[in-house]
Design a protein around this motif. Structure first.
Motif, PDB file in Angstrom:
ATOM      1  N   TYR A  81       1.156   5.507   0.272  1.00 23.21           N
ATOM      2  CA  TYR A  81       0.621   6.422   1.068  1.00 23.21           C
ATOM      3  C   TYR A  81       1.088   7.994   0.530  1.00 23.21           C
ATOM      4  O   TYR A  81       2.287   7.996   0.420  1.00 23.21           O
ATOM      5  N   ASN A 103      -4.159   9.119   0.234  1.00 22.69           N
ATOM      6  CA  ASN A 103      -3.922   8.042   1.331  1.00 22.69           C
ATOM      7  C   ASN A 103      -2.915   8.566   2.445  1.00 22.69           C
ATOM      8  O   ASN A 103      -1.996   8.646   1.993  1.00 22.69           O
ATOM      9  N   VAL A 104      -3.753   8.338   3.504  1.00 20.99           N
ATOM     10  CA  VAL A 104      -2.909   8.773   4.710  1.00 20.99           C
ATOM     11  C   VAL A 104      -2.893   7.793   5.822  1.00 20.99           C
ATOM     12  O   VAL A 104      -3.950   7.120   6.051  1.00 20.99           O
ATOM     13  N   MET A 105      -1.826   7.617   6.326  1.00 24.76           N
ATOM     14  CA  MET A 105      -1.195   6.685   7.314  1.00 24.76           C
ATOM     15  C   MET A 105      -1.073   7.370   8.605  1.00 24.76           C
ATOM     16  O   MET A 105      -0.396   8.245   8.636  1.00 24.76           O
ATOM     17  N   GLU A 147       2.304  10.496   5.584  1.00 28.24           N
ATOM     18  CA  GLU A 147       2.323   9.692   6.566  1.00 28.24           C
ATOM     19  C   GLU A 147       2.384  10.511   7.909  1.00 28.24           C
ATOM     20  O   GLU A 147       3.347  11.263   7.965  1.00 28.24           O
ATOM     21  N   ARG A 182      -8.278   6.928   3.372  1.00 26.44           N
ATOM     22  CA  ARG A 182      -8.269   7.305   1.988  1.00 26.44           C
ATOM     23  C   ARG A 182      -9.242   8.369   1.926  1.00 26.44           C
ATOM     24  O   ARG A 182     -10.659   8.018   1.988  1.00 26.44           O
ATOM     25  N   SER A 194      -5.111   3.544   8.427  1.00 27.13           N
ATOM     26  CA  SER A 194      -5.272   4.337   6.939  1.00 27.13           C
ATOM     27  C   SER A 194      -6.435   4.907   6.831  1.00 27.13           C
ATOM     28  O   SER A 194      -7.386   4.161   6.828  1.00 27.13           O
ATOM     29  N   GLU A 199       0.924  -1.113   0.105  1.00 21.74           N
ATOM     30  CA  GLU A 199       0.065   0.068  -0.113  1.00 21.74           C
ATOM     31  C   GLU A 199       0.758   1.275   0.037  1.00 21.74           C
ATOM     32  O   GLU A 199       1.745   1.424   0.862  1.00 21.74           O
TER      33      GLU A 199
END
Length: 333
Positions: free
Chosen positions: A55, A89-91, A58, A169, A167, A53
């Motif tokens: 990101y 997309n963020v963790m 982060e 999105r 995570s 995946e």
């Protein structure tokens, strides 16, 4: 559901075929192959897919998380996704302070106010049990305007405390900004289409019965997961989104998992007996006592508890998030 539940379900389904039972008696362990097929979807996700995946961002909160900073970063990513039309997309990483000590923080999406909010919570252990009086003194919740109509697909609030962290999105769909939780989970790996492909491959390599039981075990896992809250992308690659689950159970609930394992073992014994040269078990009485009675007692208790729980002011989205988190924590332990 738990991995053992998926595994034993696959084994039980394989024993419904007398040819498979006969081959098993000859040392060909096809029921075990069905069990492996039963745990394969989550294995693909948690041992393979999540490591690939990518990101866009982060969030590393450090050892002393600043809610203002986290809220700023999240709001900026959400605005970027909405204005550009390109999903983000963020963790969100966790805060580990020791072998069994974590600092909890919470991210909350508020559609009514159009805001994202972050607050720092107490210290917790790996069992997610908070230590009383450990909340930071004088630290208020940080709130930031997003500037877009928000739709959260699971819970409005996410507590981030142990293991690897969740995570999100952020994706613009029409005029709304959707918040998708753990977007990588139960996508391509939890597809009935893939179960057919898997069965075909195993059938070509190892024979028709191997293909049948492997595909059947895989499909059983997908359908069992659909009984929960999160759901799966049932017909990937022909569909792109997860179909929401029925919301009947949580994947980590003890009674559904126990009943699944108990029923599977009872069916394995029943099938082995009825395909033997001299069956000993009276079918109707055995099924009534071994399967019907436990389902009546434990299933009835579980249903009653669920009815009582639904009377409490907990949203379906919150229950769905609890289902996802329970499964994720089991797989990453």
């Amino acid at each position: 559901m738990k991995g053992i539940s998926h595994f034993i379900t696959g084994v039980a389904l394989a024993t419904f075929f007398p040819e498979v039972v006969q081959l098993g008696a000859e040392g060909v362990l096809l029921p075990m192959l069905a069990g492996i097929g039963g745990i394969l979807p989550d294995t693909l996700d948690f041992k393979f897919a999540r490591y690939f995946e990518k990101y866009d961002l982060e969030i590393d909160p450090g050892l002393d998380p600043d809610p203002e900073y986290i809220a700023d970063v999240l709001a900026a990513a959400m605005r970027r996704a909405y204005e550009s039309g390109t999903s983000q997309n963020v963790m969100a990483h966790t805060v580990r302070l020791g072998p069994d000590l974590w600092r909890e923080y919470a991210i909350r999406f508020d559609p009514e106010a159009g805001e994202v909010a972050v607050r720092v919570g107490p210290l917790v252990n790996t069992g997610q049990v908070p230590y009383a009086g450990t909340e930071p003194a004088g630290m208020e919740e940080a709130r930031r305007k997003v500037g877009a109509p928000l739709v959260h697909t699971y819970s409005s609030e996410y507590k981030i405390n142990i293991f690897s962290g969740p995570s999100f999105r952020f994706a613009r769909e029409g005029e709304d900004l959707y918040v998708h939780f753990l977007d990588w989970h139960r996508r391509w790996s939890h597809s009935l289409t893939l179960s057919v492909v898997l069965g075909g491959i195993f059938g070509l390599l190892f024979g028709k019965w191997a293909g049948l039981v492997a595909g059947l075990g895989f499909a059983a896992h997908v359908l069992e997961d659909q009984v929960g809250y999160m759901g799966s992308n049932l017909f990937w690659p022909f569909t792109a989104k997860r179909l929401p689950g029925l919301g009947l159970i949580h994947s980590g609930d003890a009674i559904p998992n126990f009943l699944t394992v108990w029923t599977s073992v009872a069916l394995i014994l029943f099938n082995l007996d009825r395909f033997s040269p001299a069956p000993l078990l009276p079918p109707a009485r055995y099924l009534l006592v071994a399967i019907g009675a436990p389902w009546l007692v434990l299933g009835g208790k579980y249903a009653w508890d669920k009815i009582q729980a639904r009377l409490e002011p907990t949203s379906r989205e919150a229950r769905r998030q609890a289902d996802i988190i329970a499964e994720v924590e089991e797989k990453v332990e």
